[in-house]
Design a protein around this motif. Structure first.
Motif, PDB file in Angstrom:
ATOM      1  N   THR A   1      39.658 -42.038  52.431  1.00 20.98           N
ATOM      2  CA  THR A   1      40.254 -43.259  51.950  1.00 20.98           C
ATOM      3  C   THR A   1      41.473 -42.873  51.102  1.00 20.98           C
ATOM      4  OG1 THR A   1      39.647 -45.327  50.873  1.00 20.98           O
ATOM      5  CG2 THR A   1      38.819 -43.331  49.856  1.00 20.98           C
TER       6      THR A   1
ATOM      7  N   ALA B   1      39.807 -40.355  42.364  1.00 22.60           N
ATOM      8  CA  ALA B   1      38.574 -39.698  42.809  1.00 22.60           C
ATOM      9  C   ALA B   1      38.730 -39.061  44.199  1.00 22.60           C
ATOM     10  CB  ALA B   1      37.398 -40.672  42.763  1.00 22.60           C
ATOM     11  N   PRO B   2      39.175 -39.808  45.205  1.00 19.93           N
ATOM     12  CA  PRO B   2      39.313 -39.182  46.524  1.00 19.93           C
ATOM     13  C   PRO B   2      40.290 -37.996  46.520  1.00 19.93           C
ATOM     14  CG  PRO B   2      39.545 -41.561  46.703  1.00 19.93           C
ATOM     15  CD  PRO B   2      39.458 -41.250  45.253  1.00 19.93           C
TER      16      PRO B   2
ATOM     17  N   ILE C   1      38.439 -35.065  45.033  1.00 19.61           N
ATOM     18  CA  ILE C   1      37.430 -34.587  45.981  1.00 19.61           C
ATOM     19  C   ILE C   1      38.115 -33.735  47.060  1.00 19.61           C
ATOM     20  CG2 ILE C   1      35.815 -35.322  47.796  1.00 19.61           C
ATOM     21  CD1 ILE C   1      35.265 -37.843  45.972  1.00 19.61           C
TER      22      ILE C   1
ATOM     23  N   ASP D   1      30.398 -41.337  51.540  1.00 22.86           N
ATOM     24  CA  ASP D   1      30.424 -42.650  50.885  1.00 22.86           C
ATOM     25  C   ASP D   1      29.625 -43.665  51.709  1.00 22.86           C
ATOM     26  OD1 ASP D   1      30.932 -44.718  49.172  1.00 22.86           O
ATOM     27  OD2 ASP D   1      33.114 -44.628  49.309  1.00 22.86           O
TER      28      ASP D   1
ATOM     29  N   SER E   1      29.939 -48.175  47.795  1.00 25.00           N
ATOM     30  CA  SER E   1      29.661 -47.618  46.463  1.00 25.00           C
ATOM     31  C   SER E   1      29.863 -48.655  45.376  1.00 25.00           C
ATOM     32  CB  SER E   1      30.552 -46.420  46.174  1.00 25.00           C
ATOM     33  OG  SER E   1      30.259 -45.400  47.068  1.00 25.00           O
TER      34      SER E   1
ATOM     35  N   ARG F   1      26.787 -49.768  42.866  1.00 23.19           N
ATOM     36  CA  ARG F   1      26.889 -49.678  41.395  1.00 23.19           C
ATOM     37  C   ARG F   1      26.613 -51.045  40.769  1.00 23.19           C
ATOM     38  NH1 ARG F   1      32.304 -45.765  41.326  1.00 23.19           N
ATOM     39  NH2 ARG F   1      31.293 -44.308  42.754  1.00 23.19           N
TER      40      ARG F   1
ATOM     41  N   TRP G   1      39.769 -50.865  42.294  1.00 25.25           N
ATOM     42  CA  TRP G   1      39.709 -49.480  41.818  1.00 25.25           C
ATOM     43  C   TRP G   1      40.978 -49.067  41.047  1.00 25.25           C
ATOM     44  CZ3 TRP G   1      34.863 -48.311  42.111  1.00 25.25           C
ATOM     45  CH2 TRP G   1      34.112 -48.273  43.294  1.00 25.25           C
TER      46      TRP G   1
ATOM     47  N   ASN H   1      34.979 -47.836  37.603  1.00 24.14           N
ATOM     48  CA  ASN H   1      35.628 -46.510  37.665  1.00 24.14           C
ATOM     49  C   ASN H   1      36.608 -46.327  36.508  1.00 24.14           C
ATOM     50  OD1 ASN H   1      37.934 -47.901  38.511  1.00 24.14           O
ATOM     51  ND2 ASN H   1      38.410 -46.446  40.142  1.00 24.14           N
TER      52      ASN H   1
ATOM     53  N   ASP I   1      33.086 -42.059  36.837  1.00 20.26           N
ATOM     54  CA  ASP I   1      33.784 -40.984  37.582  1.00 20.26           C
ATOM     55  C   ASP I   1      33.950 -39.728  36.727  1.00 20.26           C
ATOM     56  OD1 ASP I   1      34.136 -42.153  40.070  1.00 20.26           O
ATOM     57  OD2 ASP I   1      36.217 -42.746  39.739  1.00 20.26           O
TER      58      ASP I   1
ATOM     59  N   GLN J   1      30.755 -38.038  37.723  1.00 19.15           N
ATOM     60  CA  GLN J   1      30.410 -37.564  39.063  1.00 19.15           C
ATOM     61  C   GLN J   1      31.181 -36.244  39.169  1.00 19.15           C
ATOM     62  OE1 GLN J   1      29.693 -40.917  42.009  1.00 19.15           O
ATOM     63  NE2 GLN J   1      31.743 -41.436  41.317  1.00 19.15           N
TER      64      GLN J   1
HETATM   65  C1  IPT Z   1      34.619 -43.417  44.431  1.00 22.80           C
HETATM   66  C2  IPT Z   1      35.141 -43.468  43.014  1.00 22.80           C
HETATM   67  O1  IPT Z   1      34.074 -43.530  42.124  1.00 22.80           O
HETATM   68  C3  IPT Z   1      36.040 -44.667  42.809  1.00 22.80           C
HETATM   69  O2  IPT Z   1      36.685 -44.519  41.576  1.00 22.80           O
HETATM   70  C4  IPT Z   1      37.071 -44.832  43.922  1.00 22.80           C
HETATM   71  O3  IPT Z   1      38.081 -43.863  43.752  1.00 22.80           O
HETATM   72  C5  IPT Z   1      36.401 -44.705  45.265  1.00 22.80           C
HETATM   73  O4  IPT Z   1      35.677 -43.479  45.368  1.00 22.80           O
HETATM   74  C6  IPT Z   1      37.398 -44.750  46.403  1.00 22.80           C
HETATM   75  O5  IPT Z   1      36.712 -44.917  47.597  1.00 22.80           O
HETATM   76  S1  IPT Z   1      33.770 -41.858  44.646  1.00 22.80           S
HETATM   77  C7  IPT Z   1      33.161 -41.917  46.280  1.00 22.80           C
HETATM   78  C8  IPT Z   1      32.712 -40.539  46.714  1.00 22.80           C
HETATM   79  C9  IPT Z   1      31.977 -42.864  46.338  1.00 22.80           C
END
Ligand code: IPT
Length: 271
Positions: free
Chosen positions: A8, A14-15, A18, A88, A132, A136, A159, A185, A213, A230
């Motif tokens: 995404t 966050a992405p 990651i 996700d 997600s 939450r 977000w 987030n 996050d 996370q």
């Molecule tokens: C999730 C993050 O917590 C959120 O802040 C946002 O960036 C989102 O991703 C984007 O899709 S983390 C994801 C591994 C569930």
């Protein structure tokens, strides 16, 4: 090996963190990661991204796109024999996955506010198209319900910090002023902090804010953000290890799915 990452929006913190952690771990193991980014949340966009990766002859795919159980099943089918690891999806989804436990994270946030004595709690969720964000939100409501509490106000963001700012202005304009805001987030929490300051309220004395996050910059917000961590480095590390493990064993030994814990990081936005 070459691994493919369908992800995404990488403009989100966050992405992107990651993806960075995955690249780092893959480099250590001598693998390459190619990335395909989707810019809208739809099954079609995810299919296109996965097809793009497959046409580049990747040996396995990582899918960091929020997907319902049905859509995850459809993508797993599209991948056929190609190993696919989902990041996700619902913990119940019947696919190979690594996730942070959304119930654990939601509960930690609510319990922290309740322990501080908060009862007027407003919530700001992520976009409800995201699994997600929904999990939450559900986790917050369930944990609050164990004390017979319902949120005093609810808004939904996308977000981004901009949405956090806009939605917080609405939350703060309600007749009942919350004493705490649960935010889905850290980026939205950044916008919330600005809105609260513009309302002339002091954090955490007059209003508490908690994020979710613990992205790289959250310790440098003002005040430093209390949040649910996370560990994205761990996620990147584990996901590459598991996918590569799967390739080495030719899928003979099913690599089990993994549910990672979250943790409360107490800084200075809650009291
Ligand atoms: C999730 C993050 O917590 C959120 O802040 C946002 O960036 C989102 O991703 C984007 O899709 S983390 C994801 C591994 C569930």
């Amino acid at each position: 090996y070459t691994l493919g990452l369908a992800t995404t929006e990488l403009a989100l913190h966050a992405p992107s963190q990651i993806a960075s952690a995955m690249k780092t771990r893959a480099n250590q193991l001598g693998f390459n990661v190619v990335i395909s980014m989707i810019d809208n949340l739809s099954l079609t966009a995810c299919r296109t991204a996965v097809n793009e990766l497959m046409s580049q002859r990747v040996d396995g795919v990582l899918i960091n796109v929020p997907l319902s159980n049905d859509d995850a099943g459809a993508i797993a089918q599209l991948c056929g024999n190609l190993p696919a690891l989902f990041l996700d999806v619902d913990p119940q989804a019947d696919v190979f996955k690594i996730l942070f436990d959304p119930h654990c994270g939601a509960e930690q946030g609510v319990e922290h506010l309740l322990a501080l004595g908060h009862r007027q709690i407003a919530v700001l969720t992520g976009p409800l198209e995201s699994i997600s964000a929904r999990l939450r939100y559900e986790g917050w409501l369930n944990t609050l319900a164990t004390r017979d509490i319902t949120p005093c106000a609810v808004q939904h963001g996308d977000w981004s910090a901009a949405s956090g700012y806009q939605q917080a202005l609405l939350l703060l304009s309600e007749t009942v002023r919350p004493t705490a805001i649960l935010v889905a987030n850290d980026q939205m929490a950044l916008g919330v902090l600005r809105a609260v300051h513009e309302f002339g309220l002091r954090v955490p004395e007059q209003i508490s804010v908690i994020g979710y996050d613990d992205t790289e910059d959250s310790a440098f917000f003002f005040p430093p953000l209390t949040t649910i961590k996370q560990d994205f480095r761990q996620l990147g590390y584990e996901s590459i290890n598991r996918l590569v493990g799967h390739l080495h064993t030719h899928g003979d030994h099913q690599q089990p799915s993994l549910l990672l814990p979250t943790s409360l990081v107490e800084r200075h936005t809650t009291a």
